[in-house]
Write a protein that holds these residues in place. Structure first.
Motif, short mmCIF file in Angstrom:
data_model
loop_
_atom_site.label_atom_id
_atom_site.label_comp_id
_atom_site.label_asym_id
_atom_site.label_seq_id
_atom_site.Cartn_x
_atom_site.Cartn_y
_atom_site.Cartn_z
N ILE A 85 5.72 21.54 10.24
CA ILE A 85 6.70 20.49 9.94
C ILE A 85 6.06 19.12 10.17
N ASP A 86 6.33 18.16 9.28
CA ASP A 86 5.91 16.78 9.56
C ASP A 86 6.90 15.81 8.93
N ASP A 87 6.82 14.55 9.37
CA ASP A 87 7.77 13.55 8.87
C ASP A 87 7.43 13.12 7.44
N PHE A 88 6.15 12.85 7.17
CA PHE A 88 5.74 12.35 5.84
C PHE A 88 4.63 13.21 5.26
N LEU A 89 4.59 13.28 3.95
CA LEU A 89 3.44 13.86 3.25
C LEU A 89 2.93 12.80 2.27
N ALA A 90 1.67 12.39 2.47
CA ALA A 90 1.08 11.40 1.56
C ALA A 90 -0.12 12.06 0.88
N ASN A 134 0.81 -1.24 0.00
CA ASN A 134 0.00 0.00 0.00
C ASN A 134 0.83 1.27 0.00
N ASN A 135 2.00 1.21 -0.66
CA ASN A 135 2.81 2.42 -0.82
C ASN A 135 3.24 3.07 0.49
N VAL A 136 3.50 2.24 1.49
CA VAL A 136 4.00 2.77 2.76
C VAL A 136 5.50 2.49 2.85
N LEU A 137 6.26 3.53 3.21
CA LEU A 137 7.70 3.37 3.39
C LEU A 137 8.00 3.32 4.88
N LYS A 138 8.64 2.23 5.30
CA LYS A 138 8.96 2.09 6.72
C LYS A 138 10.37 2.62 6.97
N GLY A 166 -1.90 14.43 2.33
CA GLY A 166 -1.98 15.82 2.79
C GLY A 166 -2.94 16.07 3.94
N GLU A 167 -3.53 15.00 4.46
CA GLU A 167 -4.52 15.17 5.53
C GLU A 167 -3.93 15.86 6.75
N ALA A 168 -2.78 15.36 7.21
CA ALA A 168 -2.18 15.91 8.43
C ALA A 168 -1.79 17.37 8.21
N ALA A 169 -1.11 17.64 7.08
CA ALA A 169 -0.66 19.01 6.80
C ALA A 169 -1.84 19.96 6.65
N VAL A 207 -8.56 14.87 11.07
CA VAL A 207 -7.48 14.35 10.21
C VAL A 207 -7.62 12.85 10.03
N TYR A 208 -7.71 12.42 8.78
CA TYR A 208 -7.77 10.98 8.50
C TYR A 208 -6.35 10.45 8.32
N SER A 209 -5.99 9.42 9.07
CA SER A 209 -4.65 8.86 8.97
C SER A 209 -4.61 7.75 7.92
N TYR A 210 -3.75 7.97 6.93
CA TYR A 210 -3.59 7.05 5.82
C TYR A 210 -3.01 5.71 6.29
N THR A 211 -2.00 5.79 7.15
CA THR A 211 -1.32 4.56 7.58
C THR A 211 -2.15 3.79 8.62
N LYS A 212 -2.87 4.54 9.49
CA LYS A 212 -3.63 3.86 10.55
C LYS A 212 -5.09 3.65 10.19
P1 5GP Z 1 -1.10 12.32 4.99
O1 5GP Z 1 -1.85 12.96 6.11
O2 5GP Z 1 -0.30 13.29 4.16
O3 5GP Z 1 -1.96 11.43 4.15
O4 5GP Z 1 -0.06 11.34 5.65
C1 5GP Z 1 0.94 11.86 6.46
C2 5GP Z 1 0.97 11.18 7.80
O5 5GP Z 1 0.79 9.78 7.69
C3 5GP Z 1 2.34 11.41 8.42
O6 5GP Z 1 2.15 12.18 9.58
C4 5GP Z 1 2.87 10.03 8.71
O7 5GP Z 1 2.83 9.81 10.10
C5 5GP Z 1 1.94 9.05 8.04
N1 5GP Z 1 2.46 8.44 6.80
C6 5GP Z 1 1.93 8.56 5.55
N2 5GP Z 1 2.58 7.82 4.66
C7 5GP Z 1 3.57 7.21 5.33
C8 5GP Z 1 4.61 6.28 4.94
O8 5GP Z 1 4.76 5.86 3.79
N3 5GP Z 1 5.45 5.87 5.93
C9 5GP Z 1 5.34 6.30 7.21
N4 5GP Z 1 6.24 5.84 8.10
N5 5GP Z 1 4.37 7.16 7.63
C10 5GP Z 1 3.50 7.60 6.69
#
Ligand code: 5GP
Length: 194
Positions: free
Chosen positions: A123-128, A17-21, A130-133, A96-101
């Motif tokens: 600032i955030d660790d990942f952008l997928a 599912n396109n997740v990078l660990k 864009g929900e969190a940002a 905020v909808y979490s993509y990974t969770k």
């Molecule tokens: P977004 O809200 O942009 O869809 O996803 C960003 C949030 O989801 C980040 O805060 C991060 O915690 C988590 N996330 C999204 N994609 C990944 C991924 O590929 N790997 C990891 N480790 N976290 C992700």
């Protein structure tokens, strides 16, 4: 950022599912030297934006955010993922909808720490997607403060988040931009466009 790209190449694991660990240096064990360089790089890129505060979301955004805040000499606020009862009347909130969770969180920031005269670097660790940002941007807008820009450690450029943010006119700075995670391989954006 070369050091970051090397770490991702050496230690990043592509999950379904396109997740990078990146648990060995960002999301579980953390590499403080790398975080320090990340902080310096964000501070350099946003040095002329008049930043007064840094805003991130718990928990993985905190390390890059605090390193950046240290260099810029401004406070850092992290949005909490569950709205504490004591903050009900006194907090800015966003959904905020979490993509990974695959769950929705109400994120909140106390009105005590974000004011209309603040210029906020997100600032955030990942952008997928864009929900969190976008949730953090909503909170800054609710406070009638200014968004200086968005700094992301790892952008998955093939998902929608980057486009959503830049289409709204915000400045986005990502230190690593991933074009594809296809076939279990990390391809960076600059490699992709060659
Ligand atoms: P977004 O809200 O942009 O869809 O996803 C960003 C949030 O989801 C980040 O805060 C991060 O915690 C988590 N996330 C999204 N994609 C990944 C991924 O590929 N790997 C990891 N480790 N976290 C992700």
């Amino acid at each position: 950022m070369q050091l970051l790209l090397e770490k991702i190449r050496q230690q990043g694991i592509v999950l379904p599912n396109n997740v990078l660990k990146v648990d060995s240096f960002i999301n579980h064990q953390m590499d403080p030297q790398l975080m320090k360089e990340i902080g310096k790089e964000f501070a350099r890129r946003f040095q002329n934006e008049g930043v007064t505060k840094i805003l991130t979301i718990e928990s993985s955004g905190i390390a890059p955010a605090i390193m950046t805040a240290l260099v810029m000499n401004v406070p850092v606020i992290f949005a909490k993922k569950r709205k504490p009862l004591t903050l009900t009347e006194h907090a800015y909130t966003s959904s905020v909808y979490s993509y990974t969770k695959q769950e929705t969180n109400i994120i909140s920031v106390s009105k005590d720490y974000l004011k209309s005269n603040d210029t906020v670097l997100i600032i955030d660790d990942f952008l997928a997607n864009g929900e969190a940002a976008l949730g953090l941007i909503n909170i800054v807008n609710e406070a009638q403060a200014k968004v200086a820009g968005i700094g992301i450690v790892i952008e998955k450029s093939f998902q929608e988040g980057a486009k959503k943010i830049t289409n709204k006119g915000y400045r986005l700075e990502s230190l690593a931009r991933i074009a594809s995670l296809e076939n279990g391989t990390v391809t960076f954006y600059h490699e992709h466009s060659l």
